[in-house]
Design a protein around this motif. Sequence first.
Motif, short mmCIF file in Angstrom:
data_model
loop_
_atom_site.label_atom_id
_atom_site.label_comp_id
_atom_site.label_asym_id
_atom_site.label_seq_id
_atom_site.Cartn_x
_atom_site.Cartn_y
_atom_site.Cartn_z
N ALA A 49 -1.44 -1.64 -4.64
CA ALA A 49 -2.19 -0.73 -3.77
C ALA A 49 -2.06 -1.08 -2.30
CB ALA A 49 -3.67 -0.73 -4.17
N LYS B 73 0.32 1.07 -0.73
CA LYS B 73 0.13 2.49 -0.97
C LYS B 73 -0.91 3.13 -0.05
CE LYS B 73 1.55 2.37 -5.82
NZ LYS B 73 2.67 3.33 -5.72
N VAL B 74 -1.71 2.32 0.64
CA VAL B 74 -2.72 2.88 1.54
C VAL B 74 -2.16 2.88 2.95
CG1 VAL B 74 -4.55 2.03 0.04
CG2 VAL B 74 -3.91 0.70 2.06
N PRO B 75 -2.62 3.79 3.80
CA PRO B 75 -2.10 3.87 5.17
C PRO B 75 -2.37 2.59 5.97
CG PRO B 75 -3.30 5.87 4.59
CD PRO B 75 -3.57 4.88 3.50
N SER C 194 -1.06 -0.35 5.99
CA SER C 194 -1.20 -1.56 5.18
C SER C 194 0.11 -1.88 4.49
CB SER C 194 -2.32 -1.36 4.14
OG SER C 194 -2.31 -2.40 3.17
N TYR D 145 -15.18 -3.08 -6.25
CA TYR D 145 -14.40 -1.89 -5.95
C TYR D 145 -14.89 -0.62 -6.63
CZ TYR D 145 -12.12 -3.47 -10.29
OH TYR D 145 -11.86 -3.90 -11.57
N GLN E 108 -7.42 0.68 -5.44
CA GLN E 108 -6.82 1.36 -4.30
C GLN E 108 -7.83 2.05 -3.38
OE1 GLN E 108 -3.18 3.47 -5.09
NE2 GLN E 108 -3.37 4.76 -3.27
N PRO E 109 -8.82 2.80 -3.91
CA PRO E 109 -9.80 3.41 -2.98
C PRO E 109 -10.56 2.38 -2.16
CG PRO E 109 -9.92 4.44 -5.15
CD PRO E 109 -9.05 3.23 -5.30
N GLU F 58 -8.32 0.82 0.57
CA GLU F 58 -8.19 1.72 1.71
C GLU F 58 -9.41 1.62 2.63
OE1 GLU F 58 -7.13 6.38 2.79
OE2 GLU F 58 -7.05 5.69 0.71
N LYS F 59 -10.60 1.55 2.03
CA LYS F 59 -11.82 1.41 2.83
C LYS F 59 -11.86 0.06 3.56
CE LYS F 59 -14.85 4.53 0.21
NZ LYS F 59 -15.28 5.36 1.36
N THR G 206 -9.26 -1.75 4.41
CA THR G 206 -8.25 -1.69 5.46
C THR G 206 -8.81 -0.99 6.70
OG1 THR G 206 -6.41 -1.73 3.88
CG2 THR G 206 -5.96 -0.79 6.06
N ASN G 207 -9.46 0.14 6.50
CA ASN G 207 -10.05 0.86 7.63
C ASN G 207 -11.11 0.01 8.33
OD1 ASN G 207 -8.46 3.16 7.36
ND2 ASN G 207 -9.91 4.13 5.95
#
Length: 324
Positions: free
Chosen positions: A22, A25-27, A29, A125, A288-289, A292-293, A295-296
């Motif tokens: 993942a 796969k996330v922006p 990252s 997660y 993955q969700p 992504e959070k 990472t942001n």
Amino acid sequence: MDKLNWGIIGCGDVTEVKSGPAFNKVPNSSLVAVMRRDAAKAKDYAQRHGVPKWYDNAEQLIKDPEINAIYIATPPLQHEAYTLLALAAGKPVYVEKPMTLNAEAAARMKAAADKYNVKLSVAHYRRAQPMFLKVKQLLADHAIGDIRFVSLQMLQPPASNLIAASAVNWRLDPAVSGGGLFHDLAPHQLDLMIYFFGKVKQATGIAVNQACLYPADDLVTGQLLFENGVVFNGTWCFTVAPDNSRDVCEITGANGSISFPVFGSKVILRRDGQTEEFIFDLLPHVQQPMIEKVTNYFLGRGENPCSAADAIASMQVMDRFTGK
């Protein structure tokens, strides 16, 4: 910082599918390095997953100037030490659940994040998965009225397929895992309860080793009273017959109920004599969700999806249930 270059410390089974892929796969990252004390296994993981670098020493990975974020996926025994090293190096940390062995160690990790002013998130997660966001929305919409109580049962046979595979079952060694299978699975469930219902006012529990198949307790029961008046009762038993396996959480309100498995994909809403089902697709990479959070958050583009304080709350409950 406009992109995260991740390094993983502990590239074992949990990272093969659930989390590792993942990160690419996330922006904004990418996964650039992995570490495992077994050099051959670290190299093999890196080659199979297309990761540019691998290490057999955690400090070397942390000091790599290309890496600006650390994911710690070792057994809980190592979480605190590696987290403290990464935070001291000024690198934000995403650490697996349970956060560490006990609430005292978790508090030290939080204190270090505060001291160094470096971000720290915990891998509870399920908070970011569509299924549990749906449950949270139903509660926010008052779909079943005022909540009265919650009942949870996690009953599994000794050879449960819910337990992650590993060459050495460290999950059964309290010195490494913090407790046993309860400490492996209950963090997901208890964190969701805190996510749904807020602060805990009172917690009591019983933990025993009935079957004596391993050193850890195999039966845990617990009761919570939340500050909003909601009462929770949970039972975790890991020595039932296969036919008695059960994974169900039922939230009962004044006007109906919401039930779901914590390790499944269906939410059932019952109210006004009607039943409605919500079916969710299984995620290829369950973290993955959340990644992504996180990472942001690390990039300053969102809130912390699970803070150290959030995770300490569930660690405190686990300690109370098991008498620590």
